[in-house]
Design a protein around this motif. Structure first.
Motif, PDB file in Angstrom:
ATOM      1  N   ILE A  79       0.866  -1.175   0.000  1.00 45.08           N
ATOM      2  CA  ILE A  79       0.000   0.000   0.000  1.00 45.08           C
ATOM      3  C   ILE A  79       0.903   1.225   0.000  1.00 45.08           C
ATOM      4  N   LYS A 128       4.290  12.786  -6.579  1.00 40.21           N
ATOM      5  CA  LYS A 128       3.471  12.301  -5.461  1.00 40.21           C
ATOM      6  C   LYS A 128       4.303  11.664  -4.349  1.00 40.21           C
ATOM      7  N   GLN A 147      -3.229  12.373  -2.530  1.00 41.78           N
ATOM      8  CA  GLN A 147      -3.237  11.586  -3.774  1.00 41.78           C
ATOM      9  C   GLN A 147      -3.009  12.446  -5.004  1.00 41.78           C
ATOM     10  N   ARG A 201      -5.809   5.148  -9.240  1.00 50.74           N
ATOM     11  CA  ARG A 201      -7.256   5.349  -9.380  1.00 50.74           C
ATOM     12  C   ARG A 201      -7.638   6.746  -8.897  1.00 50.74           C
ATOM     13  N   PRO A 202      -8.624   7.444  -9.397  1.00 50.64           N
ATOM     14  CA  PRO A 202      -9.427   7.118 -10.564  1.00 50.64           C
ATOM     15  C   PRO A 202      -8.661   7.470 -11.842  1.00 50.64           C
ATOM     16  N   HIS A 250     -17.276   6.868 -11.184  1.00 49.92           N
ATOM     17  CA  HIS A 250     -15.925   7.099 -10.685  1.00 49.92           C
ATOM     18  C   HIS A 250     -14.892   6.354 -11.532  1.00 49.92           C
ATOM     19  N   ASP A 360       5.258   1.958  -6.193  1.00 49.23           N
ATOM     20  CA  ASP A 360       5.140   1.809  -4.737  1.00 49.23           C
ATOM     21  C   ASP A 360       4.578   0.441  -4.348  1.00 49.23           C
ATOM     22  N   ASP A 372      -6.976  -2.997  -7.573  1.00 46.87           N
ATOM     23  CA  ASP A 372      -6.287  -2.639  -6.318  1.00 46.87           C
ATOM     24  C   ASP A 372      -5.171  -3.635  -5.952  1.00 46.87           C
TER      25      ASP A 372
HETATM   26  C1  SGN Z   1      -8.048   5.574  -2.817  1.00 49.10           C
HETATM   27  C2  SGN Z   1      -8.624   4.673  -3.902  1.00 49.10           C
HETATM   28  C3  SGN Z   1      -8.545   3.231  -3.457  1.00 49.10           C
HETATM   29  C4  SGN Z   1      -7.109   2.900  -3.081  1.00 49.10           C
HETATM   30  C5  SGN Z   1      -6.630   3.852  -2.012  1.00 49.10           C
HETATM   31  C6  SGN Z   1      -5.220   3.643  -1.578  1.00 49.10           C
HETATM   32  N1  SGN Z   1      -9.967   5.062  -4.194  1.00 49.10           N
HETATM   33  O1  SGN Z   1      -8.854   5.513  -1.683  1.00 49.10           O
HETATM   34  O2  SGN Z   1      -8.995   2.403  -4.514  1.00 49.10           O
HETATM   35  O3  SGN Z   1      -7.005   1.593  -2.625  1.00 49.10           O
HETATM   36  O4  SGN Z   1      -6.722   5.170  -2.524  1.00 49.10           O
HETATM   37  O5  SGN Z   1      -4.351   3.721  -2.661  1.00 49.10           O
HETATM   38  S1  SGN Z   1     -10.202   6.359  -5.168  1.00 49.10           S
HETATM   39  O6  SGN Z   1     -11.370   7.012  -4.618  1.00 49.10           O
HETATM   40  O7  SGN Z   1      -9.054   7.216  -5.174  1.00 49.10           O
HETATM   41  O8  SGN Z   1     -10.496   5.904  -6.480  1.00 49.10           O
HETATM   42  S2  SGN Z   1      -2.861   4.063  -2.368  1.00 49.10           S
HETATM   43  O9  SGN Z   1      -2.098   3.759  -3.590  1.00 49.10           O
HETATM   44  O10 SGN Z   1      -2.786   5.447  -2.045  1.00 49.10           O
HETATM   45  O11 SGN Z   1      -2.446   3.204  -1.275  1.00 49.10           O
END
Ligand code: SGN
Ligand code: CA
Length: 536
Positions: A79, A128, A147, A201-202, A250, A360, A372
């Motif tokens: 993660i 990032k 993110q 994502r997204p 999404h 990562d 995921d």
């Molecule tokens: C967001 C994503 C998840 C993902 C986590 C962690 N949803 O919550 O699908 O698992 O990040 O990702 S989204 O709303 O952004 O689409 S991580 O890479 O940061 O660990």
């Protein structure tokens, strides 16, 4: 003093200074530069150096072709933020404490960029990071908050916050090349972290790639319709199925208006609105015009065909939409890595720069029906890794040792001749990079995942992985063990923990796992401490 004598003294002084300077320069030019390129959630299955079934990535492949490709590289916790904290500190997540995306990072810890800065390197970070807003040890940074965004992204910088118009992958590259070209002290070696947001994502591609990739069709993985038989509760209860957990707006880019016009496919219409308009809403008018052409055709197709589709057809359609967008964002990463490598070539920096490409963590591209990561199972546990260092690594080589993101800090420090702190827990990869495999004696790695209960509902687990086997313990609200035979069952479809034929393997690996936990200073007490911190 006579003028003659003064002249002699001055000349001697000049010669001595010149010798001293050239010595210094010699040392400076010898120390290699480090260019650490990392993307977010980039599956090795989507890099043609590993497999060209899904996409060609000629630029990323250049790093492997001219350097070393690691085929068994993995993470210690699949993660984002924990992996990044491990890379920075050279410690497993239970030691640096950023065990999941939520827990705070203790910024008093020593990170490898700080050691580079202290040793006289020019240091910078672009893209990032995921956590914190003031990374230590970098002379200059421009990082995405959290993110970050694909379209017209915001940045946190040493000089305040800013928003830049354009597509995130292109912008991060502009910033990184801009720093190399105009801002650093070119007499000193550099360590730069060039960190892509894509393909997280997204998945919003650039308008051009969106148009290009929605015309493509991708092969399905064998296990797309996995029913999780012969696996434990964790695989059965995870919420990361492409058909049932990917969201229409999404993820698949169905406009909320389309859903409403179709009579509302689901009750969470507000979520659809945010999921779609969050990213799309950042686009300016001319960007929207470009996106709209493609969005219209996706939405028209969906409206007409979705109601008639069987469950199987729906899964297939969602998988294609997923791959089109995910791979389109990767295509931009590949183009931009090409720009960066061209810059190094054109500026005489290729020979003495160590270029690393990694992610990562890994990611599911429909295998087991999933997207995921998080699991210790291969697609998320393994991560792409290739390293180019023309002065030291033989071009076109591969290495299949069990290496981890835990090892990066010590590798970079050794390459730069900087002493690594004793409490770092990895191993330098330099012997492997130089082809001295006999100096490498690790035969197993440790893994521990924590973020549960949380999005995607992957249960807490820890385990040991060797080239042959994988032993895993899922805990907290279950107490289940799994064993996979990596050679006979590479897709990890059969948990053989209770198979009598594997009783000796179970016995041996259980002891080895307990020893690894002691070696890395993990324990039942720590498991419990992190559960309490998380749930209170
Ligand atoms: C967001 C994503 C998840 C993902 C986590 C962690 N949803 O919550 O699908 O698992 O990040 O990702 S989204 O709303 O952004 O689409 S991580 O890479 O940061 O660990
Ligand atoms: Ca990630």
């Amino acid at each position: 003093m006579k003028p003659m004598k003064i002249n002699l003294i001055l000349t001697a002084f000049l010669i001595l200074t010149l010798i001293a300077c050239s010595k210094e320069n010699k040392i400076e030019t010898k120390r290699p530069n480090i260019l650490f390129i990392m993307s977010d959630d980039h599956a090795y299955q989507a890099i043609s150096a590993y497999s060209d079934k899904l996409i060609k990535t000629p630029n990323i492949d250049r790093i492997a072709d001219q350097g070393m490709l690691f085929t068994n590289a993995c993470v210690g916790n699949s993660i984002c933020a924990p992996s990044r904290a491990t890379i920075l500190t050279g410690k497993h997540t239970h030691i640096h404490g950023k065990i999941d995306n939520r827990m705070p990072f203790d910024t008093l810890q020593v990170t490898f960029p700080q050691l580079f800065q202290k040793a006289g390197y020019q240091t910078a970070m672009f893209g990032k990071l995921h956590f914190g807003n003031n990374p230590k040890g970098v002379d200059e940074f421009m990082i995405l908050p959290g993110q970050g965004h694909y379209i017209n992204p915001d940045f946190i910088t040493n000089k305040g916050d800013t928003t830049i118009t354009g597509y995130v992958t292109d912008i991060i590259t502009d910033l990184a090349i801009g720093w190399l070209d105009k801002k650093r002290d070119k007499k000193k070696p550099f360590m730069m972290m060039y960190l892509h947001k894509a393909p997280h994502r997204p998945w919003w591609p650039s308008p051009e790639k969106f148009k290009e990739f929605t015309k493509k069709k991708f092969p399905e993985p064998e296990s797309l319709f996995d029913d999780y038989a012969n696996r434990g509760t964790a695989a059965k209860t995870a919420e990361m199925n492409v058909l049932t957990h990917m969201m229409y707006s999404h993820d698949s880019k169905i406009r909320p208006e389309t859903i409403i016009a179709m009579g509302g496919v689901a009750p969470e219409i507000e979520e659809y609105k945010n999921g779609f308009y969050g990213p799309y809403g950042r686009a300016n008018e001319s960007q929207r015009e470009q996106y709209d052409i493609v969005l219209d055709s996706i939405n028209n197709f969906f409206k007409e065909n979705w109601p008639k589709m069987t469950t199987e057809e729906k899964m297939k359609w969602k998988y294609q939409r997923y791959m089109q967008d995910y791979l389109a964002t990767i295509s931009s990463v590949d183009d931009n890595v090409g720009r960066m490598l061209d810059y190094l070539d054109a500026n005489g920096l290729t020979e003495n720069t160590i270029v690393i490409y990694t992610s990562d963590q890994g990611f599911y591209l429909g295998e087991h029906g999933w997207f995921d990561k998080r699991f210790i199972y291969d697609e998320s546990f393994k991560t792409p890794l290739m390293i180019r260092w023309p002065n030291e690594i033989k071009a076109g080589t591969t290495n299949d040792e069990m290496v981890q993101n835990l090892d990066f800090a010590q590798t970079f420090l050794e390459a730069a001749g900087i002493e690594a702190p004793d409490d770092m827990q990895g191993e330098s990869l330099i012997p492997l990079m130089k082809g001295n495999t006999e100096k490498w004696n690790r035969d197993a790695v440790y893994y521990h995942y924590y973020e549960y209960p949380a999005v995607h509902m992957v249960k807490r687990h820890y385990g040991i992985v060797t080239k042959e086997y994988k032993l895993v313990h899922f805990y907290y609200d279950v107490d289940e063990w799994e064993l996979y035979d990596r050679k006979k069952d590479p897709q990890e479809m059969n948990n053989v923990y209770n198979d009598a034929a594997y009783a000796d393997v179970v016995k041996e690996l259980t002891i080895k796992l307990a020893n690894l936990r002691v070696q890395y200073k993990d324990s039942k007490e720590l498991d419990q401490k992190y559960i309490e911190m998380y749930t209170k």
